[in-house]
Design a protein around this motif. Structure first.
Motif, mmCIF file in Angstrom:
data_model
loop_
_atom_site.group_PDB
_atom_site.id
_atom_site.type_symbol
_atom_site.label_atom_id
_atom_site.label_comp_id
_atom_site.label_asym_id
_atom_site.label_seq_id
_atom_site.Cartn_x
_atom_site.Cartn_y
_atom_site.Cartn_z
ATOM 1 N N SER A 1 95.682 -48.631 42.927
ATOM 2 C CA SER A 1 97.005 -48.116 42.593
ATOM 3 C C SER A 1 97.418 -46.975 43.520
ATOM 4 C CB SER A 1 97.024 -47.637 41.140
ATOM 5 O OG SER A 1 98.252 -47.050 40.812
ATOM 6 N N SER A 2 96.458 -46.176 43.945
ATOM 7 C CA SER A 2 96.764 -45.036 44.812
ATOM 8 C C SER A 2 97.297 -45.469 46.176
ATOM 9 C CB SER A 2 95.510 -44.164 45.000
ATOM 10 O OG SER A 2 94.496 -44.875 45.681
ATOM 11 N N MET A 3 97.131 -46.756 46.510
ATOM 12 C CA MET A 3 97.622 -47.269 47.794
ATOM 13 C C MET A 3 99.102 -47.654 47.742
ATOM 14 S SD MET A 3 94.359 -49.789 48.489
ATOM 15 C CE MET A 3 95.112 -50.574 49.915
ATOM 16 N N THR A 4 99.660 -47.803 46.551
ATOM 17 C CA THR A 4 101.004 -48.373 46.404
ATOM 18 C C THR A 4 102.076 -47.573 47.139
ATOM 19 O OG1 THR A 4 100.448 -49.375 44.275
ATOM 20 C CG2 THR A 4 102.783 -49.024 44.744
ATOM 21 N N SER A 5 102.169 -46.287 46.873
ATOM 22 C CA SER A 5 103.228 -45.473 47.492
ATOM 23 C C SER A 5 103.091 -45.391 49.012
ATOM 24 C CB SER A 5 103.236 -44.069 46.874
ATOM 25 O OG SER A 5 103.630 -44.125 45.523
ATOM 26 N N PRO A 6 101.891 -45.096 49.559
ATOM 27 C CA PRO A 6 101.774 -45.052 51.020
ATOM 28 C C PRO A 6 102.142 -46.369 51.699
ATOM 29 C CG PRO A 6 99.869 -44.032 50.000
ATOM 30 C CD PRO A 6 100.646 -44.669 48.893
ATOM 31 N N ILE B 1 86.914 -51.414 35.316
ATOM 32 C CA ILE B 1 88.136 -52.054 35.817
ATOM 33 C C ILE B 1 89.229 -51.000 36.005
ATOM 34 C CG2 ILE B 1 89.979 -53.690 35.292
ATOM 35 C CD1 ILE B 1 87.422 -55.072 36.011
ATOM 36 N N THR B 2 89.307 -50.057 35.074
ATOM 37 C CA THR B 2 90.282 -48.964 35.197
ATOM 38 C C THR B 2 90.023 -48.148 36.455
ATOM 39 O OG1 THR B 2 90.479 -48.814 32.787
ATOM 40 C CG2 THR B 2 91.246 -46.931 34.063
ATOM 41 N N SER B 3 88.754 -47.885 36.759
ATOM 42 C CA SER B 3 88.415 -47.135 37.978
ATOM 43 C C SER B 3 88.842 -47.905 39.219
ATOM 44 C CB SER B 3 86.904 -46.873 38.024
ATOM 45 O OG SER B 3 86.501 -46.060 36.945
ATOM 46 N N LEU B 4 88.596 -49.218 39.212
ATOM 47 C CA LEU B 4 89.025 -50.063 40.332
ATOM 48 C C LEU B 4 90.546 -50.014 40.476
ATOM 49 C CD1 LEU B 4 88.579 -52.296 42.487
ATOM 50 C CD2 LEU B 4 88.719 -53.962 40.619
ATOM 51 N N PHE B 5 91.250 -50.128 39.350
ATOM 52 C CA PHE B 5 92.708 -50.085 39.366
ATOM 53 C C PHE B 5 93.218 -48.746 39.885
ATOM 54 C CE2 PHE B 5 93.960 -53.537 36.034
ATOM 55 C CZ PHE B 5 93.327 -54.482 36.817
ATOM 56 N N ASP B 6 92.528 -47.652 39.542
ATOM 57 C CA ASP B 6 92.936 -46.329 40.023
ATOM 58 C C ASP B 6 92.902 -46.265 41.549
ATOM 59 O OD1 ASP B 6 93.579 -44.984 37.673
ATOM 60 O OD2 ASP B 6 91.486 -44.497 37.253
ATOM 61 N N TYR B 7 91.838 -46.789 42.131
ATOM 62 C CA TYR B 7 91.706 -46.780 43.591
ATOM 63 C C TYR B 7 92.820 -47.604 44.249
ATOM 64 C CZ TYR B 7 87.091 -44.556 43.740
ATOM 65 O OH TYR B 7 86.056 -43.659 43.649
ATOM 66 N N LEU C 1 101.514 -51.139 37.826
ATOM 67 C CA LEU C 1 102.321 -51.359 36.623
ATOM 68 C C LEU C 1 101.450 -51.550 35.382
ATOM 69 C CD1 LEU C 1 105.122 -53.719 38.016
ATOM 70 C CD2 LEU C 1 104.976 -51.237 38.039
ATOM 71 N N ILE C 2 100.408 -52.346 35.508
ATOM 72 C CA ILE C 2 99.500 -52.566 34.378
ATOM 73 C C ILE C 2 98.851 -51.251 33.962
ATOM 74 C CG2 ILE C 2 97.324 -53.654 33.663
ATOM 75 C CD1 ILE C 2 98.075 -56.058 35.401
ATOM 76 N N LEU C 3 98.401 -50.496 34.937
ATOM 77 C CA LEU C 3 97.714 -49.229 34.668
ATOM 78 C C LEU C 3 98.650 -48.233 33.993
ATOM 79 C CD1 LEU C 3 94.857 -48.105 35.194
ATOM 80 C CD2 LEU C 3 95.760 -47.050 37.273
ATOM 81 N N SER C 4 99.881 -48.151 34.482
ATOM 82 C CA SER C 4 100.835 -47.207 33.913
ATOM 83 C C SER C 4 101.162 -47.542 32.462
ATOM 84 C CB SER C 4 102.121 -47.202 34.745
ATOM 85 O OG SER C 4 103.116 -46.428 34.125
ATOM 86 N N ILE C 5 101.424 -48.812 32.202
ATOM 87 C CA ILE C 5 101.815 -49.222 30.850
ATOM 88 C C ILE C 5 100.684 -49.028 29.858
ATOM 89 C CG2 ILE C 5 102.507 -51.199 29.420
ATOM 90 C CD1 ILE C 5 103.948 -52.247 31.966
ATOM 91 N N THR C 6 99.469 -49.389 30.257
ATOM 92 C CA THR C 6 98.342 -49.343 29.314
ATOM 93 C C THR C 6 97.710 -47.962 29.188
ATOM 94 O OG1 THR C 6 96.828 -50.061 31.090
ATOM 95 C CG2 THR C 6 97.752 -51.772 29.665
ATOM 96 N N LEU D 1 101.009 -55.199 48.919
ATOM 97 C CA LEU D 1 101.780 -54.368 47.999
ATOM 98 C C LEU D 1 102.306 -55.177 46.816
ATOM 99 C CD1 LEU D 1 103.344 -51.642 47.387
ATOM 100 C CD2 LEU D 1 105.244 -52.690 48.640
ATOM 101 N N LEU D 2 102.999 -56.279 47.118
ATOM 102 C CA LEU D 2 103.700 -57.036 46.082
ATOM 103 C C LEU D 2 102.768 -57.829 45.170
ATOM 104 C CD1 LEU D 2 106.779 -58.369 48.086
ATOM 105 C CD2 LEU D 2 106.677 -56.416 46.539
ATOM 106 N N ASN D 3 101.621 -58.257 45.716
ATOM 107 C CA ASN D 3 100.739 -59.141 44.955
ATOM 108 C C ASN D 3 99.525 -58.456 44.341
ATOM 109 O OD1 ASN D 3 102.170 -61.678 45.510
ATOM 110 N ND2 ASN D 3 101.519 -61.356 47.616
ATOM 111 N N ILE D 4 99.188 -57.251 44.835
ATOM 112 C CA ILE D 4 97.977 -56.598 44.328
ATOM 113 C C ILE D 4 98.240 -55.165 43.864
ATOM 114 C CG2 ILE D 4 95.624 -55.851 44.896
ATOM 115 C CD1 ILE D 4 95.413 -58.211 46.797
ATOM 116 N N THR D 5 98.557 -54.272 44.794
ATOM 117 C CA THR D 5 98.586 -52.844 44.423
ATOM 118 C C THR D 5 99.720 -52.510 43.446
ATOM 119 O OG1 THR D 5 99.961 -52.098 46.297
ATOM 120 C CG2 THR D 5 97.586 -52.246 46.655
ATOM 121 N N LEU D 6 100.930 -53.061 43.677
ATOM 122 C CA LEU D 6 102.039 -52.770 42.765
ATOM 123 C C LEU D 6 101.804 -53.354 41.370
ATOM 124 C CD1 LEU D 6 104.791 -51.590 42.134
ATOM 125 C CD2 LEU D 6 105.837 -53.624 43.142
#
Length: 310
Positions: A198-203, A190-196, A48-53, A39-44
């Protein structure tokens, strides 16, 4: 607003899953440590990067940035009020730094990001990140100084402070801002990879919270005067402080709403770890954390109602 409640309910059901995973021994300290690192090192950081950009324009971010003064001011004022309260209610001197941290700091990572995503979606996540940045900077400087000063457990080390401030989520925020301000597009694959990812962060965050509740247990919980004041600070004093300061500073309503939401979260579980490290009252920290999570399950509909009325 009903849709917000439904989204929050889903998150709390995942918290329940984390609890039962621990209860039935499908989950242990090792697996908890592993997914916390994930969580802390990858998905979160990726979230953050995905949301900002992706969800913010350069102009919107530049207009937003000065509003960081709201969470900064809120946290510092809460620390001052809780310091005065600690003296009045006679908190032992070696626990005052801990008491101040418990009253003024919220779980911006494990609760803040998932709750913001559930209620407002990714577009307004950068508003929540303002609180995360303010809290990170204050907590790992003034907060650590107070904890360390109370017990004189180790020499204050500025290099350790800098290391703790520049965590992967904060570094990711800086990277995201750099990409946004320089209008550098992330490649689509890369955006598609980040989407996948990122979806893990909340669970993942909610499962970790559920496991924390399980490991703390309910039988050892005992409410006392310090915990009562901590809960009052978390869920009553904090939103009132944000609202008053926000209106005093003429802060945009969306920033006030999200700052109320993020600042009025349960206690940060990092505080428990630091209480142990700096020889403060670990029992107070652990029980305050558990009580704040349990009460938050009841409190969330009320704070959502208030936010929608602001």
């Amino acid at each position: 607003m009903l849709n917000d409640y439904s989204n929050i309910l889903v998150l709390f059901l995942i918290v329940g899953l984390g609890f039962f995973l621990g209860q039935y021994k499908w989950f242990n300290e090792n697996s908890n440590s592993a997914i916390t690192k994930l969580l802390l090192n990858i998905t979160l950081p990726i979230t953050l990067i995905l949301s900002i950009t992706s969800d913010f324009s350069k102009k919107e971010f530049i207009m937003l940035a000065p509003n960081i003064i709201l969470p900064f001011s809120t946290i510092l004022i809460l620390m001052l009020i809780s310091f005065i309260t600690a003296i009045i209610i006679k908190i032992p001197k070696n626990d005052r730094g801990l008491f101040i941290g418990l009253c003024s700091m919220s779980s911006t990572v494990f609760f803040g990001i998932p709750i913001t995503l559930a209620v407002y979606g990714s577009h307004l996540l950068p508003y929540a990140l303002m609180t995360y940045i303010a809290q990170t900077l204050i907590y790992w400087t003034l907060g650590i100084y107070l904890l360390n000063n109370d017990n004189n457990s180790e020499k204050f080390n500025i290099l350790n402070v800098i290391k703790n401030i520049f965590t992967p989520p904060l570094i990711a925020f800086i990277i995201g801002v750099f990409l946004l301000l320089n209008q550098i597009a992330i490649p689509s694959f890369i955006t598609s990879l980040f989407d996948y990812l990122s979806s893990m962060t909340s669970p993942i965050a909610m499962i970790i919270i559920g496991f924390i509740i399980y490991t703390t247990g309910f039988k050892t919980l005992k409410i006392n005067r310090p915990i009562i004041f901590i809960i009052i600070f978390r869920f009553i004093v904090t939103p009132l402080t944000v609202f008053l300061i926000g209106n005093l500073l003429n802060t945009p309503s969306e920033m006030i709403k999200i700052t109320i939401l993020v600042c009025s979260l349960p206690i940060s579980n990092t505080t428990v770890i630091l209480a142990n490290k700096y020889k403060a009252d670990v029992t107070l920290a652990t029980q305050s954390l558990t009580f704040s999570i349990l009460i938050y399950l009841i409190y969330i509909p009320f704070i959502l109602y208030i936010i929608h009325k602001v």
